[in-house]
Design an enzyme around this catalytic site. Structure first.
Site, PDB file in Angstrom:
ATOM      1  N   LYS A  32       0.844  -1.189   0.000  1.00  0.00           N
ATOM      2  CA  LYS A  32       0.000   0.000   0.000  1.00  0.00           C
ATOM      3  C   LYS A  32       0.883   1.244   0.000  1.00  0.00           C
ATOM      4  O   LYS A  32       1.802   1.364   0.815  1.00  0.00           O
ATOM      5  CB  LYS A  32      -0.917   0.024   1.223  1.00  0.00           C
ATOM      6  CG  LYS A  32      -1.799   1.272   1.310  1.00  0.00           C
ATOM      7  CD  LYS A  32      -2.720   1.218   2.500  1.00  0.00           C
ATOM      8  CE  LYS A  32      -2.056   1.623   3.801  1.00  0.00           C
ATOM      9  NZ  LYS A  32      -1.801   3.093   3.887  1.00  0.00           N
ATOM     10  N   ASP A  59      -3.564   4.347  -1.750  1.00  0.00           N
ATOM     11  CA  ASP A  59      -4.502   4.717  -0.694  1.00  0.00           C
ATOM     12  C   ASP A  59      -4.493   6.234  -0.492  1.00  0.00           C
ATOM     13  O   ASP A  59      -3.835   6.750   0.412  1.00  0.00           O
ATOM     14  CB  ASP A  59      -4.090   3.990   0.593  1.00  0.00           C
ATOM     15  CG  ASP A  59      -4.957   4.343   1.784  1.00  0.00           C
ATOM     16  OD1 ASP A  59      -6.116   4.723   1.581  1.00  0.00           O
ATOM     17  OD2 ASP A  59      -4.452   4.225   2.924  1.00  0.00           O
ATOM     18  N   LYS A  61      -7.653   8.088  -0.741  1.00  0.00           N
ATOM     19  CA  LYS A  61      -8.957   8.437  -0.157  1.00  0.00           C
ATOM     20  C   LYS A  61      -9.553   9.710  -0.770  1.00  0.00           C
ATOM     21  O   LYS A  61      -9.851  10.672  -0.065  1.00  0.00           O
ATOM     22  CB  LYS A  61      -8.838   8.603   1.353  1.00  0.00           C
ATOM     23  CG  LYS A  61      -8.264   7.400   2.097  1.00  0.00           C
ATOM     24  CD  LYS A  61      -8.205   7.674   3.590  1.00  0.00           C
ATOM     25  CE  LYS A  61      -7.604   6.510   4.349  1.00  0.00           C
ATOM     26  NZ  LYS A  61      -6.136   6.403   4.137  1.00  0.00           N
ATOM     27  N   ASP A  64     -14.163  14.683  -2.867  1.00  0.00           N
ATOM     28  CA  ASP A  64     -14.357  16.019  -3.409  1.00  0.00           C
ATOM     29  C   ASP A  64     -15.643  15.994  -4.235  1.00  0.00           C
ATOM     30  O   ASP A  64     -16.370  14.998  -4.229  1.00  0.00           O
ATOM     31  CB  ASP A  64     -13.142  16.419  -4.266  1.00  0.00           C
ATOM     32  CG  ASP A  64     -12.869  17.917  -4.234  1.00  0.00           C
ATOM     33  OD1 ASP A  64     -13.830  18.686  -4.432  1.00  0.00           O
ATOM     34  OD2 ASP A  64     -11.706  18.313  -4.030  1.00  0.00           O
ATOM     35  N   THR A 119     -10.163   3.338  11.065  1.00  0.00           N
ATOM     36  CA  THR A 119     -10.011   2.459  12.224  1.00  0.00           C
ATOM     37  C   THR A 119      -9.566   3.216  13.472  1.00  0.00           C
ATOM     38  O   THR A 119      -9.562   2.660  14.565  1.00  0.00           O
ATOM     39  CB  THR A 119      -9.014   1.321  11.926  1.00  0.00           C
ATOM     40  OG1 THR A 119      -7.799   1.867  11.418  1.00  0.00           O
ATOM     41  CG2 THR A 119      -9.593   0.356  10.918  1.00  0.00           C
ATOM     42  N   ARG A 211       3.077  -1.287  10.694  1.00  0.00           N
ATOM     43  CA  ARG A 211       4.153  -1.359  11.686  1.00  0.00           C
ATOM     44  C   ARG A 211       4.499  -2.753  12.195  1.00  0.00           C
ATOM     45  O   ARG A 211       5.677  -3.031  12.428  1.00  0.00           O
ATOM     46  CB  ARG A 211       3.819  -0.419  12.853  1.00  0.00           C
ATOM     47  CG  ARG A 211       4.009   1.047  12.487  1.00  0.00           C
ATOM     48  CD  ARG A 211       3.332   1.989  13.466  1.00  0.00           C
ATOM     49  NE  ARG A 211       1.887   2.021  13.270  1.00  0.00           N
ATOM     50  CZ  ARG A 211       1.066   2.869  13.884  1.00  0.00           C
ATOM     51  NH1 ARG A 211       1.559   3.734  14.751  1.00  0.00           N
ATOM     52  NH2 ARG A 211      -0.225   2.856  13.639  1.00  0.00           N
TER      53      ARG A 211
END
Length: 232
Positions: A32, A59, A61, A64, A119, A211
Protein backbone atom coordinates in the site's frame (compact mmCIF):
# COMPACT_ATOMS: atom_id res chain seq x y z
CA UNK A 1 -11.56 -16.46 -1.88
CA UNK A 2 -8.11 -15.11 -2.68
CA UNK A 3 -6.95 -13.62 0.60
CA UNK A 4 -3.82 -11.51 0.69
CA UNK A 5 -1.72 -9.44 3.07
CA UNK A 6 -0.98 -5.87 1.97
CA UNK A 7 2.06 -4.23 3.55
CA UNK A 8 1.61 -0.52 4.25
CA UNK A 9 4.70 1.32 2.97
CA UNK A 10 4.33 4.16 5.45
CA UNK A 11 7.79 5.60 4.88
CA UNK A 12 8.96 9.19 4.56
CA UNK A 13 10.60 8.79 1.14
CA UNK A 14 11.04 6.48 -1.82
CA UNK A 15 14.60 5.46 -1.00
CA UNK A 16 13.51 4.09 2.38
CA UNK A 17 10.52 2.31 0.87
CA UNK A 18 12.54 0.67 -1.91
CA UNK A 19 15.28 -0.30 0.54
CA UNK A 20 12.62 -2.03 2.63
CA UNK A 21 11.34 -3.92 -0.41
CA UNK A 22 14.90 -5.06 -1.17
CA UNK A 23 14.62 -7.32 1.88
CA UNK A 24 12.08 -9.47 0.02
CA UNK A 25 14.14 -11.63 -2.31
CA UNK A 26 11.75 -14.57 -2.59
CA UNK A 27 8.36 -12.82 -2.40
CA UNK A 28 6.70 -9.90 -4.11
CA UNK A 29 4.23 -8.75 -1.46
CA UNK A 30 1.19 -6.65 -2.26
CA UNK A 31 1.90 -3.15 -0.90
CA UNK A 32 0.00 0.00 0.00
CA UNK A 33 1.26 3.45 -0.93
CA UNK A 34 -0.44 6.10 1.16
CA UNK A 35 -0.39 9.86 1.49
CA UNK A 36 2.99 10.29 3.17
CA UNK A 37 4.97 8.39 0.56
CA UNK A 38 2.94 9.52 -2.45
CA UNK A 39 3.06 13.19 -1.48
CA UNK A 40 6.82 12.93 -0.90
CA UNK A 41 7.64 11.21 -4.19
CA UNK A 42 4.68 11.69 -6.51
CA UNK A 43 3.56 9.27 -9.22
CA UNK A 44 7.11 7.99 -9.80
CA UNK A 45 7.02 5.87 -6.64
CA UNK A 46 3.98 3.94 -7.89
CA UNK A 47 5.71 3.23 -11.18
CA UNK A 48 8.95 2.21 -9.44
CA UNK A 49 7.17 -0.26 -7.18
CA UNK A 50 5.11 -1.67 -10.04
CA UNK A 51 8.27 -2.14 -12.12
CA UNK A 52 9.60 -4.34 -9.33
CA UNK A 53 6.61 -6.63 -9.76
CA UNK A 54 4.49 -5.66 -6.77
CA UNK A 55 0.75 -5.11 -6.77
CA UNK A 56 -0.12 -1.66 -5.42
CA UNK A 57 -3.04 -0.35 -3.38
CA UNK A 58 -2.88 3.42 -3.86
CA UNK A 59 -4.50 4.72 -0.69
CA UNK A 60 -5.29 8.42 -1.25
CA UNK A 61 -8.96 8.44 -0.16
CA UNK A 62 -10.31 10.91 -2.71
CA UNK A 63 -13.19 13.02 -1.39
CA UNK A 64 -14.36 16.02 -3.41
CA UNK A 65 -17.09 17.06 -5.81
CA UNK A 66 -17.87 14.32 -8.37
CA UNK A 67 -16.22 15.99 -11.36
CA UNK A 68 -12.98 16.62 -9.48
CA UNK A 69 -12.84 13.05 -8.22
CA UNK A 70 -13.51 11.76 -11.74
CA UNK A 71 -10.54 13.70 -13.08
CA UNK A 72 -8.34 12.69 -10.19
CA UNK A 73 -9.17 9.03 -10.70
CA UNK A 74 -8.37 9.33 -14.38
CA UNK A 75 -4.88 10.51 -13.48
CA UNK A 76 -4.34 7.86 -10.81
CA UNK A 77 -5.58 5.02 -13.00
CA UNK A 78 -2.85 5.74 -15.54
CA UNK A 79 -0.21 4.86 -12.93
CA UNK A 80 -1.12 1.18 -13.03
CA UNK A 81 -2.30 0.78 -9.43
CA UNK A 82 -4.29 -2.37 -8.68
CA UNK A 83 -6.59 -0.83 -6.04
CA UNK A 84 -7.57 2.82 -5.53
CA UNK A 85 -10.01 4.34 -3.06
CA UNK A 86 -12.38 7.16 -2.19
CA UNK A 87 -14.31 8.22 0.90
CA UNK A 88 -17.81 6.75 0.98
CA UNK A 89 -18.96 9.95 2.71
CA UNK A 90 -18.58 11.69 -0.65
CA UNK A 91 -22.01 10.33 -1.75
CA UNK A 92 -23.13 7.80 -4.34
CA UNK A 93 -22.78 10.31 -7.18
CA UNK A 94 -19.15 10.94 -6.26
CA UNK A 95 -18.40 7.21 -6.14
CA UNK A 96 -20.05 6.72 -9.54
CA UNK A 97 -17.90 9.53 -10.92
CA UNK A 98 -14.79 7.86 -9.51
CA UNK A 99 -15.70 4.65 -11.31
CA UNK A 100 -16.18 6.52 -14.59
CA UNK A 101 -12.84 8.28 -14.26
CA UNK A 102 -10.86 5.18 -13.44
CA UNK A 103 -11.68 3.30 -16.67
CA UNK A 104 -8.67 3.00 -18.98
CA UNK A 105 -8.77 3.20 -22.76
CA UNK A 106 -8.12 -0.52 -23.06
CA UNK A 107 -11.20 -1.29 -20.93
CA UNK A 108 -9.30 -2.27 -17.82
CA UNK A 109 -9.40 -0.55 -14.46
CA UNK A 110 -8.14 -0.99 -10.91
CA UNK A 111 -10.44 -2.14 -8.17
CA UNK A 112 -12.22 0.82 -6.60
CA UNK A 113 -13.11 0.68 -2.92
CA UNK A 114 -14.57 3.18 -0.45
CA UNK A 115 -13.45 4.07 3.05
CA UNK A 116 -16.33 3.80 5.53
CA UNK A 117 -14.96 4.89 8.91
CA UNK A 118 -11.27 5.07 9.77
CA UNK A 119 -10.01 2.46 12.22
CA UNK A 120 -8.89 5.32 14.49
CA UNK A 121 -12.52 6.46 14.84
CA UNK A 122 -14.53 5.23 17.80
CA UNK A 123 -18.31 5.28 17.91
CA UNK A 124 -18.19 7.99 20.57
CA UNK A 125 -16.03 10.27 18.42
CA UNK A 126 -18.11 9.59 15.33
CA UNK A 127 -21.27 10.62 17.14
CA UNK A 128 -19.89 13.58 19.10
CA UNK A 129 -17.49 15.05 16.54
CA UNK A 130 -19.06 14.04 13.21
CA UNK A 131 -22.68 14.26 14.42
CA UNK A 132 -23.49 10.83 12.97
CA UNK A 133 -26.12 9.57 15.41
CA UNK A 134 -26.37 6.00 14.14
CA UNK A 135 -24.16 3.28 15.59
CA UNK A 136 -20.78 2.79 13.97
CA UNK A 137 -21.84 -0.65 12.72
CA UNK A 138 -25.03 0.67 11.12
CA UNK A 139 -23.09 3.55 9.56
CA UNK A 140 -20.49 1.25 8.03
CA UNK A 141 -23.10 -1.13 6.62
CA UNK A 142 -25.05 1.80 5.17
CA UNK A 143 -21.92 3.22 3.54
CA UNK A 144 -21.14 -0.23 2.16
CA UNK A 145 -24.60 -0.44 0.60
CA UNK A 146 -24.07 2.99 -0.97
CA UNK A 147 -20.71 1.88 -2.38
CA UNK A 148 -22.26 -1.23 -3.90
CA UNK A 149 -25.11 0.81 -5.39
CA UNK A 150 -22.49 3.07 -6.98
CA UNK A 151 -20.87 0.03 -8.59
CA UNK A 152 -17.72 -0.10 -6.50
CA UNK A 153 -15.89 -3.34 -5.79
CA UNK A 154 -15.72 -3.12 -2.01
CA UNK A 155 -14.96 -1.05 1.04
CA UNK A 156 -12.33 -0.33 3.65
CA UNK A 157 -13.49 -1.15 7.17
CA UNK A 158 -12.00 -2.61 10.30
CA UNK A 159 -11.86 -6.42 10.39
CA UNK A 160 -14.47 -6.30 13.14
CA UNK A 161 -17.10 -5.11 10.65
CA UNK A 162 -16.14 -7.26 7.67
CA UNK A 163 -18.51 -10.09 8.55
CA UNK A 164 -21.57 -7.89 8.88
CA UNK A 165 -20.72 -6.10 5.63
CA UNK A 166 -20.55 -9.44 3.81
CA UNK A 167 -23.92 -10.41 5.27
CA UNK A 168 -25.49 -7.12 4.23
CA UNK A 169 -24.16 -6.71 0.68
CA UNK A 170 -22.89 -10.14 -0.38
CA UNK A 171 -19.82 -12.33 -0.06
CA UNK A 172 -18.35 -11.13 -3.35
CA UNK A 173 -18.17 -7.53 -2.12
CA UNK A 174 -14.55 -6.98 -1.09
CA UNK A 175 -13.51 -5.96 2.39
CA UNK A 176 -10.05 -4.44 2.81
CA UNK A 177 -9.19 -4.13 6.45
CA UNK A 178 -6.47 -2.18 8.24
CA UNK A 179 -6.33 -2.36 12.02
CA UNK A 180 -4.56 -5.73 12.12
CA UNK A 181 -2.00 -6.46 14.82
CA UNK A 182 -0.32 -9.59 16.13
CA UNK A 183 -1.81 -10.79 19.41
CA UNK A 184 1.10 -9.41 21.46
CA UNK A 185 1.51 -6.19 19.43
CA UNK A 186 0.94 -2.52 20.18
CA UNK A 187 -2.31 -1.18 18.66
CA UNK A 188 -0.84 2.32 18.22
CA UNK A 189 -3.43 4.97 17.27
CA UNK A 190 -6.06 2.48 16.10
CA UNK A 191 -9.01 1.48 18.25
CA UNK A 192 -10.86 -1.16 16.21
CA UNK A 193 -8.27 -3.88 15.71
CA UNK A 194 -7.86 -7.65 15.58
CA UNK A 195 -5.29 -10.32 14.70
CA UNK A 196 -4.59 -11.87 11.26
CA UNK A 197 -6.04 -15.21 12.38
CA UNK A 198 -9.23 -13.58 13.66
CA UNK A 199 -9.55 -11.50 10.46
CA UNK A 200 -9.38 -14.74 8.47
CA UNK A 201 -12.06 -16.28 10.67
CA UNK A 202 -14.32 -13.25 10.19
CA UNK A 203 -13.91 -13.57 6.41
CA UNK A 204 -12.19 -10.41 5.22
CA UNK A 205 -10.46 -10.48 1.80
CA UNK A 206 -7.38 -8.30 2.34
CA UNK A 207 -5.66 -7.17 5.51
CA UNK A 208 -3.41 -4.10 5.53
CA UNK A 209 -0.49 -4.43 7.94
CA UNK A 210 2.04 -1.68 8.57
CA UNK A 211 4.15 -1.36 11.69
CA UNK A 212 3.90 -5.00 12.84
CA UNK A 213 5.84 -5.83 9.64
CA UNK A 214 7.75 -2.65 8.73
CA UNK A 215 9.03 -2.09 12.29
CA UNK A 216 9.74 -5.75 13.00
CA UNK A 217 13.28 -6.88 13.70
CA UNK A 218 12.89 -9.29 10.77
CA UNK A 219 10.24 -7.86 8.40
CA UNK A 220 10.33 -10.84 6.05
CA UNK A 221 9.69 -13.26 8.92
CA UNK A 222 6.88 -11.03 10.20
CA UNK A 223 5.32 -10.95 6.73
CA UNK A 224 5.53 -14.74 6.45
CA UNK A 225 3.99 -15.08 9.90
CA UNK A 226 1.13 -12.85 8.80
CA UNK A 227 0.63 -14.78 5.55
CA UNK A 228 0.59 -18.08 7.44
CA UNK A 229 -2.01 -16.80 9.91
CA UNK A 230 -4.24 -15.15 7.32
CA UNK A 231 -3.75 -16.22 3.71
CA UNK A 232 -2.63 -19.84 3.78
Amino acid sequence: MNRDVIIALDFKDGATALSFLDKFTDEKPFVKIGMELFYAEGPSIVKAVKERGHKVFLDLKLHDIPNTVKGGMRSLSSLGADIVNVHAAGTIDMMKAALEGVMREDGTRPLVIAVTQLTSTSEERMQKELLINASINDTIVHYAKNAKEAGLDGIVCSPLEAGMVKEAVGKDFLTVTPGVRFADGDIGDQVRVTTPAKAKEIGTDYIVVGRPITKAEDPVAAYRHCMADFAE
